[in-house]
Design an enzyme around this catalytic site. Structure first.
Site, PDB file in Angstrom:
ATOM      1  N   ASP A 171      38.594  44.024  44.174  1.00 44.57           N
ATOM      2  CA  ASP A 171      38.440  42.915  45.465  1.00 44.57           C
ATOM      3  C   ASP A 171      37.813  43.613  45.818  1.00 44.57           C
ATOM      4  OD1 ASP A 171      40.145  40.385  47.056  1.00 44.57           O
ATOM      5  OD2 ASP A 171      39.805  42.420  48.511  1.00 44.57           O
ATOM      6  N   ASP A 174      42.704  34.473  37.907  1.00 47.08           N
ATOM      7  CA  ASP A 174      42.424  35.203  39.623  1.00 47.08           C
ATOM      8  C   ASP A 174      41.318  33.877  40.010  1.00 47.08           C
ATOM      9  OD1 ASP A 174      41.315  36.940  41.685  1.00 47.08           O
ATOM     10  OD2 ASP A 174      39.365  36.168  40.373  1.00 47.08           O
ATOM     11  N   HIS A 222      45.613  37.606  40.493  1.00 46.74           N
ATOM     12  CA  HIS A 222      44.008  38.548  41.221  1.00 46.74           C
ATOM     13  C   HIS A 222      44.765  39.480  41.196  1.00 46.74           C
ATOM     14  CE1 HIS A 222      40.795  39.216  43.998  1.00 46.74           C
ATOM     15  NE2 HIS A 222      42.054  39.680  44.672  1.00 46.74           N
TER      16      HIS A 222
END
Length: 327
Positions: free
Chosen positions: A142, A273, A303
């Site tokens: 991320d 995701d 995710h």
């Protein structure tokens, strides 16, 4: 009532989450370590950054590799609690940092302190100036990847290889009509309008696993109330949406370096995701060091794939290290 460290209030206001908030976290037995970095903009104030530093016992045979684990938003080093032990057991040193504003690291109250460049400055000062880390295997997720890829571009001599997970680096020139961008727009609105912002709900909503209430409480632990959450909220507005964004030139400059980088580069993405849908070609298709690597898309992983598939994540990292070590 806010818990404010009185030693941190002589300059710009900085909050420190009380230690009792982190008592008895499930599966997080790691000893805390800290470094101090400059707040920025010429201020004499320092902020404390927390990191985990787990090393194998001397009796464990290993490669002597150092793995840097960078989390994203709105998580912290707790995300890697099930990834670190198997990597240490395999003989690696694991350093997992908490970004400023997250986890056990300090949290400036002025939300405008949280800029893309300042996060990079904090990271570089902590990792390179203070800890002098070298020959790193970077595992980044991320925003840990968005920041980490810039670190890679600016300090390539510090890294041996990279494992990127559900991440990317936007320049503001991308097509914003896709489903992933709609999710990002929704996230932007959510972070700016939700009060209170319950971090654990975000994490729980982006995993395929059912998280125990104690685990959810651990994700909420760094944030007693709203003033502690400015770092979380600000990440959402730092993503360049147009080429005119103030951070866009820095992203484009980083890409010019990455597009010539032959540092071994592996993508490990979650099939479910919400932004990428497991598609990693925005990285693997542009970075030379990613060519021919066994990129993985993990089925049943959302995710936060470190929650959904920690064993598979650790195995992919370890296998990649072994495969790319000099003979």
């Amino acid at each position: 009532m806010n818990d404010v460290d009185p030693n941190l209030t002589s300059g710009p206001r900085v909050l420190r989450t009380p230690d009792h908030r982190f008592a008895e976290l499930p599966d997080y037995p790691f000893e805390p370590h800290y470094v101090n970095v400059r707040l920025g903009d010429g201020s004499p104030t320092e902020v404390r950054m927390h990191y985990v530093d787990e090393r194998p016992a001397q009796s464990v045979p290993g490669s002597g590799e150092t793995i840097l684990l960078l989390h994203g938003n709105p998580s912290w080093s707790y995300l890697y609690r099930h990834v670190i032990p198997p990597l240490v057991a395999a003989g690696h040193r694991c350093v997992a940092l908490d970004l400023v504003g997250m986890g056990k690291s300090d949290k400036p109250v002025d939300r405008f302190r949280y800029t893309y460049q300042q996060h990079l400055d904090w990271l570089a000062e902590a990792l390179f100036d203070q800890l002098d880390l070298r020959d790193l295997t970077m595992v980044c997720h991320d925003w840990g990847g968005t920041l980490g890829l810039r670190l890679l571009a600016e300090h390539p001599d510090r890294f041996r290889r990279v494992v990127a997970m559900n991440t990317g680096m936007k320049t503001g020139r991308e097509d914003t009509s896709g489903e992933g961008w709609r999710h990002l727009a929704t996230w932007l609105q959510f972070t700016q309008r939700s009060n209170p912002l319950t971090v654990s709900q975000v994490v729980a909503g982006l995993t395929t696993s059912t998280l125990d209430p104690a685990v959810l409480a651990a994700y909420d632990a760094p944030f007693p109330d709203d003033p502690y959450q400015h770092g979380v909220r600000r990440f959402a507005v730092l993503i360049p949406l147009t080429p005119q964004d103030e951070a866009a030139p820095a992203f484009e400059a980083a890409w010019k370096v990455l597009e010539t980088s032959d540092i071994p580069f592996l993508c490990v993405f979650g099939e479910d995701d919400h932004v990428t849908g497991g598609r990693h070609d925005a990285l693997s298709g542009r970075i030379p060091g990613a060519a021919g690597q066994p990129h993985a898309v993990l089925a049943g992983a959302h995710h936060f794939l470190q929650e959904d598939k920690p064993v598979q994540v650790a195995q992919a990292v370890n296998d990649f290290i072994r495969r790319t070590q000099p003979s």
